[in-house]
Design an enzyme around this catalytic site. Structure first.
Site, PDB file in Angstrom:
ATOM      1  N   CYS A  72      18.200  16.167   1.949  1.00 63.88           N
ATOM      2  CA  CYS A  72      17.554  16.092   3.261  1.00 63.88           C
ATOM      3  C   CYS A  72      18.432  15.331   4.257  1.00 63.88           C
ATOM      4  O   CYS A  72      19.006  14.287   3.931  1.00 63.88           O
ATOM      5  CB  CYS A  72      16.194  15.409   3.147  1.00 63.88           C
ATOM      6  SG  CYS A  72      15.276  15.326   4.699  1.00 63.88           S
ATOM      7  N   CYS A  77      13.000   9.405   6.991  1.00 63.09           N
ATOM      8  CA  CYS A  77      11.629   9.873   6.781  1.00 63.09           C
ATOM      9  C   CYS A  77      11.112   9.349   5.444  1.00 63.09           C
ATOM     10  O   CYS A  77      11.831   9.363   4.446  1.00 63.09           O
ATOM     11  CB  CYS A  77      11.593  11.398   6.810  1.00 63.09           C
ATOM     12  SG  CYS A  77       9.996  12.114   6.354  1.00 63.09           S
ATOM     13  N   CYS A  80       9.695  12.059   1.102  1.00 65.15           N
ATOM     14  CA  CYS A  80      10.155  12.452  -0.241  1.00 65.15           C
ATOM     15  C   CYS A  80      10.961  11.302  -0.841  1.00 65.15           C
ATOM     16  O   CYS A  80      12.161  11.178  -0.607  1.00 65.15           O
ATOM     17  CB  CYS A  80      10.995  13.716  -0.171  1.00 65.15           C
ATOM     18  SG  CYS A  80      10.110  15.161   0.451  1.00 65.15           S
ATOM     19  N   CYS A 153      12.279  20.941   7.660  1.00 66.97           N
ATOM     20  CA  CYS A 153      11.887  20.132   6.505  1.00 66.97           C
ATOM     21  C   CYS A 153      11.923  21.005   5.261  1.00 66.97           C
ATOM     22  O   CYS A 153      11.306  22.077   5.228  1.00 66.97           O
ATOM     23  CB  CYS A 153      10.486  19.560   6.725  1.00 66.97           C
ATOM     24  SG  CYS A 153       9.850  18.634   5.310  1.00 66.97           S
ATOM     25  N   GLN A 277      -5.856  22.458  -1.166  1.00 71.88           N
ATOM     26  CA  GLN A 277      -4.713  21.849  -1.816  1.00 71.88           C
ATOM     27  C   GLN A 277      -3.412  22.159  -1.066  1.00 71.88           C
ATOM     28  O   GLN A 277      -3.190  23.287  -0.619  1.00 71.88           O
ATOM     29  CB  GLN A 277      -4.603  22.342  -3.261  1.00 71.88           C
ATOM     30  CG  GLN A 277      -5.687  21.804  -4.185  1.00 71.88           C
ATOM     31  CD  GLN A 277      -5.408  20.381  -4.643  1.00 71.88           C
ATOM     32  OE1 GLN A 277      -4.438  19.744  -4.214  1.00 71.88           O
ATOM     33  NE2 GLN A 277      -6.263  19.876  -5.517  1.00 71.88           N
ATOM     34  N   TYR A 306     -17.234  16.539  -7.086  1.00 73.37           N
ATOM     35  CA  TYR A 306     -16.273  16.363  -5.997  1.00 73.37           C
ATOM     36  C   TYR A 306     -15.614  17.722  -5.728  1.00 73.37           C
ATOM     37  O   TYR A 306     -14.401  17.844  -5.700  1.00 73.37           O
ATOM     38  CB  TYR A 306     -15.218  15.310  -6.334  1.00 73.37           C
ATOM     39  CG  TYR A 306     -15.762  14.002  -6.855  1.00 73.37           C
ATOM     40  CD1 TYR A 306     -16.172  13.000  -5.984  1.00 73.37           C
ATOM     41  CD2 TYR A 306     -15.868  13.763  -8.218  1.00 73.37           C
ATOM     42  CE1 TYR A 306     -16.669  11.790  -6.470  1.00 73.37           C
ATOM     43  CE2 TYR A 306     -16.370  12.563  -8.714  1.00 73.37           C
ATOM     44  CZ  TYR A 306     -16.767  11.584  -7.827  1.00 73.37           C
ATOM     45  OH  TYR A 306     -17.251  10.393  -8.311  1.00 73.37           O
ATOM     46  N   GLU A 327     -20.624  17.922  -3.715  1.00 73.30           N
ATOM     47  CA  GLU A 327     -19.673  17.334  -2.766  1.00 73.30           C
ATOM     48  C   GLU A 327     -20.467  16.609  -1.684  1.00 73.30           C
ATOM     49  O   GLU A 327     -21.494  17.095  -1.220  1.00 73.30           O
ATOM     50  CB  GLU A 327     -18.800  18.429  -2.154  1.00 73.30           C
ATOM     51  CG  GLU A 327     -17.953  18.015  -0.973  1.00 73.30           C
ATOM     52  CD  GLU A 327     -16.938  16.946  -1.336  1.00 73.30           C
ATOM     53  OE1 GLU A 327     -16.937  15.903  -0.642  1.00 73.30           O
ATOM     54  OE2 GLU A 327     -16.168  17.142  -2.286  1.00 73.30           O
ATOM     55  N   ASP A 375     -13.111  15.875 -10.294  1.00 74.03           N
ATOM     56  CA  ASP A 375     -11.856  15.764  -9.541  1.00 74.03           C
ATOM     57  C   ASP A 375     -12.095  14.771  -8.413  1.00 74.03           C
ATOM     58  O   ASP A 375     -12.180  15.132  -7.233  1.00 74.03           O
ATOM     59  CB  ASP A 375     -11.458  17.139  -8.999  1.00 74.03           C
ATOM     60  CG  ASP A 375     -10.083  17.123  -8.329  1.00 74.03           C
ATOM     61  OD1 ASP A 375      -9.406  16.086  -8.385  1.00 74.03           O
ATOM     62  OD2 ASP A 375      -9.702  18.154  -7.742  1.00 74.03           O
ATOM     63  N   CYS A 402      -5.551  12.456  -9.304  1.00 74.59           N
ATOM     64  CA  CYS A 402      -4.294  12.276  -8.578  1.00 74.59           C
ATOM     65  C   CYS A 402      -3.781  10.839  -8.693  1.00 74.59           C
ATOM     66  O   CYS A 402      -2.781  10.492  -8.063  1.00 74.59           O
ATOM     67  CB  CYS A 402      -4.468  12.653  -7.110  1.00 74.59           C
ATOM     68  SG  CYS A 402      -5.715  11.670  -6.237  1.00 74.59           S
TER      69      CYS A 402
END
Length: 450
Positions: A72, A77, A80, A153, A277, A306, A327, A375, A402
């Site tokens: 990159c 930034c 990443c 990007c 997602q 969720y 939800e 989730d 996550c």
């Protein structure tokens, strides 16, 4: 005694959860961006405190085999963090992060190899650019509101670069001002784009503090109309102070209010506010793993907790008797019901409410699930929900997370109260970052509570 500005040579032993290398210096941790474990590096100290130090990487004296050239050009930034780590090294790292998190809670199970992308670029289907006077359009540097201009990007869809260039040209040609957050003055605040990766449709949302004149908006429409795949152009008005991106009022300028995308043959309508997602290609990989671990035979009642806009629930409904999605966000449930109708699925029922409240209500009403999928957000599951899952005793519990830290906390509690952890699979949903998604399978062990 070391001082700021001094050059030091250190060995990196690990990474922070933000991807910075960690070395030891005079008994304190030294944090160095873009330094990798196993490397010997030369560092110029920038911060020296009694409890920690920070520095900038000057030279890699001894590189690890997992290092590669930075792909990159926008090095400031903060998006990443693992750009200089090879794809294979990232796969190994993310599996090890999960293994370490499990062992830290005294948990052990089969941990699969990381399910990673063969081509981990241009995977994001949502881009949010900040706009500042200049006009300058880009992303914020790490831990700041300092803008890093980024015309192209590598993790965004290529078309986003063309939209950025056209918006900048329009602002310059028509003298359209950018918003200044310190003065609370100016027009253009943010630029958001959403892509239907499989449909090829593009949504552009321009966030303004107040609406430009009609002739200026007409020029905007003309400027963006040639963009390939443009299906929706929306003006969003956000006059408030603060960091919230989208405001309460939107106006269609071109096209339709939603775009469509598909996952494994299922169609989904996506609005500016829809939760969907970020990496659709890996989402298919993730959800197929959920279906595999759920082990559905077609006769089960399933809870999807969720559930968001119903993506996992609709995946599962194809293999189950009934799926109940829960939800707390009413708009998401409205989207879930619309998506069920869009796909002709009539065995998915969606409920508005907090999972920790709604699941006990359904259980008290006699609705019990043989298979449960959770989730939750990064904080994990609420305690009342975990307790209800133990009372319900589903045959299989599939936990999607996550955040390895909250995941293993909840897994440890569930295993102490009757569940057995069978296996876990790391999924790389966000290549080149420290994020790792996990799908874990627990089964109910009656003997454990007798």
């Amino acid at each position: 005694m070391v001082k700021p500005g001094q050059l030091v040579s250190v060995s990196v032993h690990s990474l922070t959860d933000k991807g910075d290398g960690i070395a030891s210096l005079e008994g304190r941790p030294l944090y160095v961006e873009h330094a990798l474990p196993g490397e010997r590096v030369q560092v110029r100290l920038t911060t020296v405190q009694p409890s920690y130090c920070q520095g900038t990487l000057v030279r890699v004296e001894q590189a690890t085999a997992g290092r590669r050239e930075d792909f990159c050009a926008y090095t400031a930034c903060g998006g990443c963090q693992l750009r200089v780590m090879s794809d294979e090294a990232q796969r190994v790292l993310k599996r090890q992060l999960l293994v370490d998190a499990l062992s830290g809670q005294g948990l052990s199970c089969e941990v699969a190899e990381t399910l990673a992308m063969a081509d981990p670029y241009h995977y994001r289907n949502k881009a949010q650019y900040a706009v500042q006077p200049g006009p300058r359009i880009g992303f914020y540097a790490k831990h700041s509101h300092r803008l890093v201009e980024a015309d192209h990007c590598r993790v965004q869809e290529p078309v986003t670069g063309e939209v950025v260039a056209r918006i900048r040209d329009w602002m310059q040609d028509r003298a359209v001002s950018a918003y200044d957050e310190t003065l609370h003055a100016g027009l253009i605040r943010h630029l958001m784009m959403r892509n239907g990766v499989h449909s090829g449709e593009l949504m552009v949302v321009l966030v303004v503090a107040e609406s430009p004149s009609e002739d200026v908006l007409a020029q905007l429409v003309n400027k963006l109309a040639p963009v390939p795949g443009l299906a929706s152009l929306i003006l969003n008005i956000n006059p408030s102070r603060g960091n919230r991106i989208l405001g309460p009022e939107s106006r269609m300028l071109l096209g339709k209010p939603v775009i469509e995308d598909s996952l494994d043959g299922l169609r989904f309508a996506i609005s500016p506010l829809s939760f969907y997602q970020i990496n659709p290609r890996q989402t298919e990989v993730l959800y197929r793993e959920v279906v595999r671990l759920a082990g559905l035979q077609g006769h089960e009642v399933v809870f999807d907790l969720y559930c968001g806009i119903g993506t996992i629930a609709l995946f599962l409904a194809r293999f189950a008797k009934t799926v109940h999605g829960i939800e707390i966000v009413p708009e998401a449930i409205a989207d879930a019901r619309a998506n069920a109708e869009l796909n002709g699925i009539d065995n998915a029922v969606f409920h508005v409410g907090a999972a920790e409240q709604k699941v006990p209500e359904l259980y008290q009403a006699g609705i019990k699930a043989e298979v449960v999928v959770v989730d939750p957000p990064r904080k994990g599951c609420e305690q009342p929900l975990l307790e209800t899952l133990v009372k319900m005793q589903p045959q299989r519990l599939v936990y999607v997370s996550c955040n390895p830290k909250s995941l293993v906390r909840d897994l440890a509690w569930l295993c102490k109260h009757g569940f057995t952890l069978e296996q876990a699979t790391p999924v790389d949903m966000f290549p080149h970052t420290m994020h790792v998604e996990t799908v874990a399978l627990l089964t109910w062990n009656r003997c454990a509570v007798q």
